[in-house]
Design an enzyme around this catalytic site. Structure first.
Site, mmCIF file in Angstrom:
data_model
loop_
_atom_site.group_PDB
_atom_site.id
_atom_site.type_symbol
_atom_site.label_atom_id
_atom_site.label_comp_id
_atom_site.label_asym_id
_atom_site.label_seq_id
_atom_site.Cartn_x
_atom_site.Cartn_y
_atom_site.Cartn_z
ATOM 1 N N TRP A 182 -0.713 13.925 4.428
ATOM 2 C CA TRP A 182 -2.573 13.700 4.366
ATOM 3 C C TRP A 182 -3.052 14.629 5.503
ATOM 4 O O TRP A 182 -1.968 14.462 6.165
ATOM 5 C CB TRP A 182 -2.552 12.401 5.024
ATOM 6 C CG TRP A 182 -3.980 11.800 5.482
ATOM 7 C CD1 TRP A 182 -4.917 12.088 4.299
ATOM 8 C CD2 TRP A 182 -4.474 11.324 6.524
ATOM 9 N NE1 TRP A 182 -5.764 11.706 5.294
ATOM 10 C CE2 TRP A 182 -6.067 12.135 6.023
ATOM 11 C CE3 TRP A 182 -4.191 11.848 8.036
ATOM 12 C CZ2 TRP A 182 -6.764 11.878 7.374
ATOM 13 C CZ3 TRP A 182 -5.220 11.835 8.993
ATOM 14 C CH2 TRP A 182 -6.163 11.549 8.319
ATOM 15 N N GLU A 223 -2.030 12.888 -0.509
ATOM 16 C CA GLU A 223 -2.982 11.799 0.182
ATOM 17 C C GLU A 223 -4.548 12.301 0.099
ATOM 18 O O GLU A 223 -4.743 12.723 0.916
ATOM 19 C CB GLU A 223 -2.609 10.986 1.446
ATOM 20 C CG GLU A 223 -3.039 9.331 1.306
ATOM 21 C CD GLU A 223 -2.675 8.964 2.215
ATOM 22 O OE1 GLU A 223 -1.846 9.458 3.385
ATOM 23 O OE2 GLU A 223 -3.300 7.631 3.021
ATOM 24 N N LYS A 225 -8.041 11.353 -0.110
ATOM 25 C CA LYS A 225 -9.744 10.641 0.982
ATOM 26 C C LYS A 225 -11.305 10.590 0.054
ATOM 27 O O LYS A 225 -11.282 12.230 -0.304
ATOM 28 C CB LYS A 225 -8.718 10.583 2.109
ATOM 29 C CG LYS A 225 -9.527 9.581 3.312
ATOM 30 C CD LYS A 225 -9.399 9.628 4.570
ATOM 31 C CE LYS A 225 -10.274 8.887 5.391
ATOM 32 N NZ LYS A 225 -9.749 8.715 7.130
ATOM 33 N N ASP A 256 -3.713 5.647 -1.621
ATOM 34 C CA ASP A 256 -4.109 4.759 -0.656
ATOM 35 C C ASP A 256 -5.105 3.865 -0.659
ATOM 36 O O ASP A 256 -6.822 4.578 -1.105
ATOM 37 C CB ASP A 256 -4.389 5.689 0.882
ATOM 38 C CG ASP A 256 -4.528 4.221 2.169
ATOM 39 O OD1 ASP A 256 -5.761 3.927 1.983
ATOM 40 O OD2 ASP A 256 -4.028 4.791 3.161
ATOM 41 N N HIS A 259 -9.037 4.733 0.275
ATOM 42 C CA HIS A 259 -9.761 5.983 0.007
ATOM 43 C C HIS A 259 -10.826 5.987 -1.052
ATOM 44 O O HIS A 259 -10.402 7.189 -1.345
ATOM 45 C CB HIS A 259 -8.887 6.510 0.227
ATOM 46 C CG HIS A 259 -7.195 7.058 1.599
ATOM 47 N ND1 HIS A 259 -6.528 7.760 2.024
ATOM 48 C CD2 HIS A 259 -7.854 5.599 2.283
ATOM 49 C CE1 HIS A 259 -6.472 7.660 2.871
ATOM 50 N NE2 HIS A 259 -7.615 6.869 3.607
ATOM 51 N N HIS A 283 0.107 3.816 -0.383
ATOM 52 C CA HIS A 283 -0.607 3.398 0.946
ATOM 53 C C HIS A 283 -1.230 1.932 0.699
ATOM 54 O O HIS A 283 -2.109 1.757 0.358
ATOM 55 C CB HIS A 283 -0.890 4.635 1.883
ATOM 56 C CG HIS A 283 -0.283 5.115 2.869
ATOM 57 N ND1 HIS A 283 -0.811 6.258 3.418
ATOM 58 C CD2 HIS A 283 1.178 5.157 2.581
ATOM 59 C CE1 HIS A 283 0.139 7.189 4.375
ATOM 60 N NE2 HIS A 283 0.901 6.288 3.362
ATOM 61 N N ASP A 291 -13.008 2.371 5.196
ATOM 62 C CA ASP A 291 -11.226 2.903 5.536
ATOM 63 C C ASP A 291 -10.428 2.294 6.706
ATOM 64 O O ASP A 291 -10.095 3.206 7.662
ATOM 65 C CB ASP A 291 -10.744 4.007 5.709
ATOM 66 C CG ASP A 291 -9.309 4.140 5.066
ATOM 67 O OD1 ASP A 291 -8.603 3.866 5.571
ATOM 68 O OD2 ASP A 291 -8.724 5.724 5.962
ATOM 69 N N ASP A 293 -8.575 -0.309 7.716
ATOM 70 C CA ASP A 293 -6.969 -0.484 7.653
ATOM 71 C C ASP A 293 -6.541 -1.857 8.426
ATOM 72 O O ASP A 293 -6.245 -1.595 9.402
ATOM 73 C CB ASP A 293 -6.258 1.157 8.165
ATOM 74 C CG ASP A 293 -6.296 2.118 7.356
ATOM 75 O OD1 ASP A 293 -5.270 2.202 6.869
ATOM 76 O OD2 ASP A 293 -7.140 3.008 7.879
ATOM 77 N N ASP A 323 0.210 0.824 5.401
ATOM 78 C CA ASP A 323 -0.733 1.780 6.140
ATOM 79 C C ASP A 323 -1.894 1.075 6.672
ATOM 80 O O ASP A 323 -2.938 0.653 6.240
ATOM 81 C CB ASP A 323 -1.354 3.233 5.797
ATOM 82 C CG ASP A 323 -1.762 3.852 6.470
ATOM 83 O OD1 ASP A 323 -1.484 3.906 7.180
ATOM 84 O OD2 ASP A 323 -2.784 4.638 5.399
#
Ligand code: RNT
Ligand code: ZN
Length: 415
Positions: A182, A223, A225, A256, A259, A283, A291, A293, A323
């Site tokens: 990433w 990955e 995004k 992810d 993303h 993820h 994003d 997380d 993640d």
């Protein structure tokens, strides 16, 4: 067998679901748990403060400040996580022991202590990520797509070094290692050229993949995004870019779920990719408006992601990684809640009469499909989950007591 579980077993049996099979399968599905929840993604190589458009917010006491503290926290947190676990490391967690080694020069030996530790606590493998953020060589926010050849080459070398380290992990654990790429590359404002950075990224990836490595041992993923903080207008490694690159070059895509645009669902992307790829990496996270997380909760989309893995018989194809990073609450609790929820979601999916539901769909019996799907939601799931924890020798709902005690005796003293 406790009484409540016996009752739950019967309840699921009435729908043609065998809870025993579900419990056995669940115990075999590996989940790769990220190391970076413990220290707010700071790392151990002294690279610098967190950059790259990702952010950990909060100032809860007890952040792990060194290898010893991080190991202790991982050991404690992982002891409360049921199931098969792998450790997901970033290159920035190299153990340099005072040696001056930049990221283009790191070697397997800098991760030897991690391997020893992972074996000691019974983990099933280590996954790996080049760290192309929080470092002075991310110039103008660019790494593998930089127009500065020295910068671009530095990161190409870093990724090559990471492949060697990933190979070492695979050898040590006799199982493939996922190496996920990433990059934070992008622009805050409207770019003048959207193609050239992508062509440079393509060239960099070609150079990285040109080294001789064993594709059975190292699974390389890319990955994508949509955007990051301070990188709102353009992302070099977009979804279309990486999906095409991965398809053409026989590597893997990592999805992810923070993303994508808010109404795009990773649960729907998994089967789309399974139609073309042998493997898909994840993820699992929780984005709140962006994003962000946040800690993974036991929510509909998580269940839907798990269902796509289970009902497509893809537990050996979908590599599940976590993640998220929250610094506003107890970090160990954050870790455990997210990992347990991933396990719960997998159990939930394993407890669906998937064959029956699929047949109703194929027969066009949509009324019964809806009726059945709704009935399933109120079956005694908790009893099966509790039974799983017991068989895994894990504390039940009172696991948080252990974390609270650890906070009082260990974390609070880190000032
Ligand atoms: C960032 C990506 C990336 C990182 C970790 C630390 O948006 O999700 O995977 O979160 O590698
Ligand atoms: Zn991610």
């Amino acid at each position: 067998m406790n009484q409540i579980y016996g009752y739950a077993k019967q309840a699921y049996d009435a729908y043609g679901v065998d809870t025993e099979t579900a419990l056995k399968k669940l115990a075999e599905i590996p989940v790769s748990v990220h190391c970076w929840q413990g220290d707010d993604v700071i790392g151990l190589d002294g690279g610098g403060s967190l950059s790259g458009g990702i952010q950990t917010t909060g100032n809860y006491p007890g952040r792990a400040r060194n290898f010893e503290e991080l190991k202790a926290d991982i050991q404690k947190a992982f002891s409360l996580m049921p199931g098969k676990k792998r450790l997901n490391l970033h290159a920035s967690y190299a153990i340099l022991n005072g040696e001056k080694v930049d990221r283009d020069k790191i070697k397997p030996e800098h991760f030897k202590e991690w391997v020893e530790f992972a074996k000691e606590i019974g983990l099933h493998g280590i996954d790996f990520n080049p760290t192309m953020f929080s470092h002075k060589n991310v110039k103008d926010g660019l790494s593998l797509s930089s127009p500065d050849e020295n910068i671009r080459k530095f990161w190409v070398e870093h990724c090559k070094a990471c492949i060697r380290i990933a190979e070492y992990f695979a050898d040590e654990f006799h199982a493939p290692t996922l190496m996920n790429i990433w990059i934070p590359d992008g622009y805050k404002d409207v770019p003048a050229d959207r193609l050239s950075p992508r062509l440079r990224l393509k060239k960099s990836l070609d150079e990285i993949l040109s080294i001789d490595y064993d594709r059975n041992k190292v699974i390389i993923a890319v990955e994508s995004k949509v955007f990051g903080i301070g990188v709102e207008s353009y992302t070099v490694g977009s979804n279309e870019f990486y999906q095409n690159y991965a398809a053409k070059n026989g590597i893997c895509c990592l999805l992810d779920n923070g993303h994508y645009h808010p109404l795009e669902y990773v649960s729907d992307k998994i089967p789309a990719l399974l139609a073309f790829y042998d493997r898909v990496a994840l993820h699992v996270t929780r984005g709140v408006r962006w994003d962000s997380d946040h800690v993974v909760l036991f929510e509909d989309e998580l269940k839907e992601i798990a269902k796509e893995i289970i009902r497509n018989d893809a537990a050996d194809k979908v590599m599940i990684g976590l993640d998220y990073f929250d610094a506003s609450i107890n970090r160990l609790a954050a870790w455990v809640v997210g990992q347990r929820n991933m396990q719960k979601a997998l159990l939930w999916a394993l407890l669906q009469p998937n064959g029956k539901l699929k047949k109703l769909q194929d027969d066009g019996n949509f009324t019964e499909l809806m009726v059945l799907q709704e009935e399933l939601k109120t079956l005694p799931f908790e009893a099966v989950w509790a039974e799983y924890l017991e068989r895994q020798n894990m504390p039940g709902a009172d696991w948080y007591e252990t974390v609270k005690q650890y906070e009082q005796t260990v974390l609070i003293k880190r000032k």
